[in-house]
Design a protein around this motif. Structure first.
Motif, mmCIF file in Angstrom:
data_model
loop_
_atom_site.group_PDB
_atom_site.id
_atom_site.type_symbol
_atom_site.label_atom_id
_atom_site.label_comp_id
_atom_site.label_asym_id
_atom_site.label_seq_id
_atom_site.Cartn_x
_atom_site.Cartn_y
_atom_site.Cartn_z
ATOM 1 N N PHE A 1 0.803 -1.214 0.000
ATOM 2 C CA PHE A 1 0.000 0.000 0.000
ATOM 3 C C PHE A 1 0.845 1.277 0.000
ATOM 4 N N ASN A 2 2.167 1.113 -0.092
ATOM 5 C CA ASN A 2 3.079 2.253 -0.137
ATOM 6 C C ASN A 2 2.877 3.195 1.049
ATOM 7 N N SER A 3 2.688 2.610 2.215
ATOM 8 C CA SER A 3 2.451 3.385 3.441
ATOM 9 C C SER A 3 3.431 2.951 4.518
ATOM 10 N N THR A 4 3.892 3.903 5.310
ATOM 11 C CA THR A 4 4.780 3.585 6.438
ATOM 12 C C THR A 4 4.000 3.181 7.681
ATOM 13 N N HIS A 5 2.670 3.230 7.605
ATOM 14 C CA HIS A 5 1.826 2.845 8.735
ATOM 15 C C HIS A 5 1.110 1.533 8.447
ATOM 16 N N GLY A 6 1.085 0.648 9.454
ATOM 17 C CA GLY A 6 0.182 -0.486 9.418
ATOM 18 C C GLY A 6 -1.121 -0.074 10.071
ATOM 19 N N LYS A 7 -1.730 -1.033 10.782
ATOM 20 C CA LYS A 7 -2.969 -0.683 11.471
ATOM 21 C C LYS A 7 -3.119 -1.506 12.750
ATOM 22 N N GLU A 8 -2.220 -1.264 13.697
ATOM 23 C CA GLU A 8 -2.508 -1.728 15.057
ATOM 24 C C GLU A 8 -3.678 -0.902 15.575
ATOM 25 N N VAL B 1 -5.268 -4.785 19.747
ATOM 26 C CA VAL B 1 -5.336 -5.698 18.601
ATOM 27 C C VAL B 1 -4.053 -5.557 17.782
ATOM 28 N N PRO B 2 -3.104 -6.488 17.912
ATOM 29 C CA PRO B 2 -1.882 -6.398 17.115
ATOM 30 C C PRO B 2 -2.180 -6.562 15.627
ATOM 31 N N ALA B 3 -1.322 -6.003 14.806
ATOM 32 C CA ALA B 3 -1.448 -6.180 13.362
ATOM 33 C C ALA B 3 -1.402 -7.665 13.017
ATOM 34 N N LYS B 4 -2.126 -8.049 11.975
ATOM 35 C CA LYS B 4 -2.199 -9.406 11.442
ATOM 36 C C LYS B 4 -2.947 -10.391 12.340
ATOM 37 N N THR B 5 -3.606 -9.888 13.390
ATOM 38 C CA THR B 5 -4.406 -10.752 14.252
ATOM 39 C C THR B 5 -5.835 -10.822 13.726
ATOM 40 N N VAL B 6 -6.326 -12.028 13.482
ATOM 41 C CA VAL B 6 -7.681 -12.186 12.978
ATOM 42 C C VAL B 6 -8.668 -11.764 14.059
#
Length: 339
Positions: free
Chosen positions: A116-123, A181-186
């Protein structure tokens, strides 16, 4: 100047495929009912991207005085509003789910940068504000769930509405619960939850379930333009028990209690404190912080602003306004900020 005072915003409801909003309407006192505007984006400089937008720059807040988009205001007065920061660095929402949301996960920084060309994930973090009967969340895979099982459940979800839900662990929740909610956690927010959601400043959601209630999701809504196998990489196939975070007292006097709800033990990206005032005044000190009234009422004053505030109201405290403003009254306030 606007940046020497607390900044208030117009109502900022965002369209979503899922239904909700009645609990939110009761919480903020606007009388709204369930519909497709179940989220209020709070002092937001982020544009909504995970669903089809209904208006220009959907998700970006507009100031109550002057009608400025917050992202444009920050570009004009970056130093005065943010101090040494280059961006606000946090996204905050009220979210009210009348139905179970699609099973989903959010990317970490590495995945976001690559796709996504972003420096942010989504915790993200959840603070439960209210529930309907049976309010719950789904968090983490059950023991033994594999990528192959999850992939099959995605396909099955087109005709079996519970195919993906059966692979997740269900938890009951109540007002006051705090979760990270950590990133990549369903996960999937269940029916009947009004949540204050504080997160990294993106709208990246991989939700590969075919249905959202009785609405069939598009491939774009499910996969954000990626293919299925790439999206399966956005999930961790391990057990991840849900932890209900316990507040840590930062300050305690006869009339003021300040507690850390989310801090650096959970994430380096954002923080959430809870401030409880008992008929007193308090000088907020989170530069470029966002303050949300969770209960009670009172007032906030600055050099050129004096405004009554109550449950559901919120404002942005610019860098230049730190030390110049007071919150007064008997109320509980959430203090949200980028780390």
């Amino acid at each position: 100047m606007i940046y020497d005072n607390p900044i208030f915003f117009e109502k900022n409801r965002v369209y979503r495929a899922y239904k909700g909003g009645k609990l939110l309407g009761s919480f903020v006192g606007d009388g709204s009912d369930d519909g497709n505007y179940p989220e209020e984006w709070i002092a937001s400089a982020v544009e909504a991207t995970s669903c089809t937008s209904r208006v220009e720059k959907e998700g970006v807040s507009v100031t109550a005085d002057g009608g400025f988009y917050l992202d444009e205001l920050i570009n004009k007065y970056r130093r005065e509003i943010l101090g040494d920061r280059t961006e606000l660095g946090v996204l905050i929402k009220f979210l009210d789910s009348a139905i179970r949301l699609p099973v989903q996960a959010h990317p970490d920084k590495e995945y976001s940068l690559k796709y996504f060309n972003s420096t942010h994930g989504k915790e993200e973090s959840w603070i439960i504000l209210a529930t309907r009967p049976g309010g719950c969340v789904y968090f983490g895979f059950k023991d033994g769930v594999t990528r192959e099982m999850f992939s099959k459940a995605i396909d099955d979800s087109e005709t079996d509405p519970d195919a993906m839900e059966r692979l997740l662990v269900k938890y009951e929740v109540k007002p006051g619960d705090v979760m990270f909610v950590p990133a990549k956690t369903v996960h999937a927010i269940g029916a009947g939850c009004l949540i204050l959601e504080v997160q990294e400043p993106t709208d990246f959601t991989i939700q590969p379930e075919h249905m959202c209630g009785d609405i069939k999701l598009t491939q774009r809504e499910m996969y954000m333009g990626l293919d299925k196998e790439t999206c399966l990489d956005c999930f961790k196939y391990v057990q991840t028990p849900l932890v209900k975070e316990q507040p840590v007292i930062l300050e305690q006097t006869n009339n003021v209690r300040r507690e850390m709800l989310i801090g650096k033990n959970q994430t380096e990206n954002f923080g959430v404190n809870r401030i409880t005032l008992n008929n007193c005044s308090y000088s907020p000190d989170a530069s470029a912080g966002v303050y949300i009234v969770l209960s009670g009422s009172g007032a906030v004053t600055g050099p050129d602003v004096s405004r009554q505030i109550k449950q559901g109201d919120y404002f942005l405290l610019p860098h230049n306004a730190v030390g110049k403003c007071l919150i007064s009254g008997t109320m509980t306030v959430a203090e949200c900020f980028a780390q």
